[in-house]
Enzyme design. Sequence first.
Site, short mmCIF file in Angstrom:
data_model
loop_
_atom_site.label_atom_id
_atom_site.label_comp_id
_atom_site.label_asym_id
_atom_site.label_seq_id
_atom_site.Cartn_x
_atom_site.Cartn_y
_atom_site.Cartn_z
N CYS A 88 -18.34 -16.48 -5.95
CA CYS A 88 -19.16 -17.64 -6.32
C CYS A 88 -18.43 -18.95 -5.98
CB CYS A 88 -19.57 -17.57 -7.80
SG CYS A 88 -21.00 -18.62 -8.16
N HIS A 165 -21.84 -12.18 -8.51
CA HIS A 165 -20.73 -11.92 -9.43
C HIS A 165 -20.50 -10.41 -9.63
CE1 HIS A 165 -19.74 -15.97 -10.98
NE2 HIS A 165 -21.01 -16.24 -10.70
N GLU A 167 -17.83 -9.02 -10.48
CA GLU A 167 -16.85 -8.81 -11.55
C GLU A 167 -17.49 -8.71 -12.92
OE1 GLU A 167 -17.40 -13.24 -12.15
OE2 GLU A 167 -17.82 -11.71 -10.64
#
Length: 222
Positions: A88, A165, A167
């Site tokens: 990002c 994202h 993660e």
Amino acid sequence: MKITVIQNSAYGRAGLVEKFITAKGWTCRRTMSPREIITTDLANIIDDAVVFLGSRRGVYETHVQWIARERALMKLLVANSVPVFGICFGAQLLATALGGTVMPMGHRYRGWMENATALTPVWQGPWLRWHGDFITLPGNVKILAADNNTVQAFEHGSAVGVQFHPEVSADVLQDWGGYRSAMPAADRNALDEALRYANQHVSEIEKRAFELFDKVFNRITS
């Protein structure tokens, strides 16, 4: 392998990417921006690979000292062909270092979405998007995924950037709730919906993320 993870928010921890690094038996060193980015010699951050996480700020806010320092760090890493994975805000840092641009797009993506075009299924998702900026890239950068005319994943040399994202897990989204008081109502509702999805698809999300991280680290370190 020693990986430095640069965290740009108290609530934006590395989540599944740190879990993946640990599962590989690699060393994970976390650096907290802005404090440590401002006070650390940038050359000392260069490890086997560097992961840049997201931020609520924009990379074009160069009047902010820590953002200017991270942009300089990304340029240094790219110039020295150090493996980089940008997520990002991290992808936007990478885009600027490669000669691209980052600008607000006038609306925001919030939620789990699939990418309309993807090099392989792992880039398709669904992935969590949570951004309001778009990037442009030089012609020599390879696009890995895109949707609605917005680049969602790209690579160049020893660097990969993703606007989504990977993660994020349910635990990370729970942490993001620390920002609730500063969120508009639409964002709070989107966060609640995203968390519901994450709680319902825990194993699927982690499996897909680990598959993507395998591809990313193989690409940037080979």
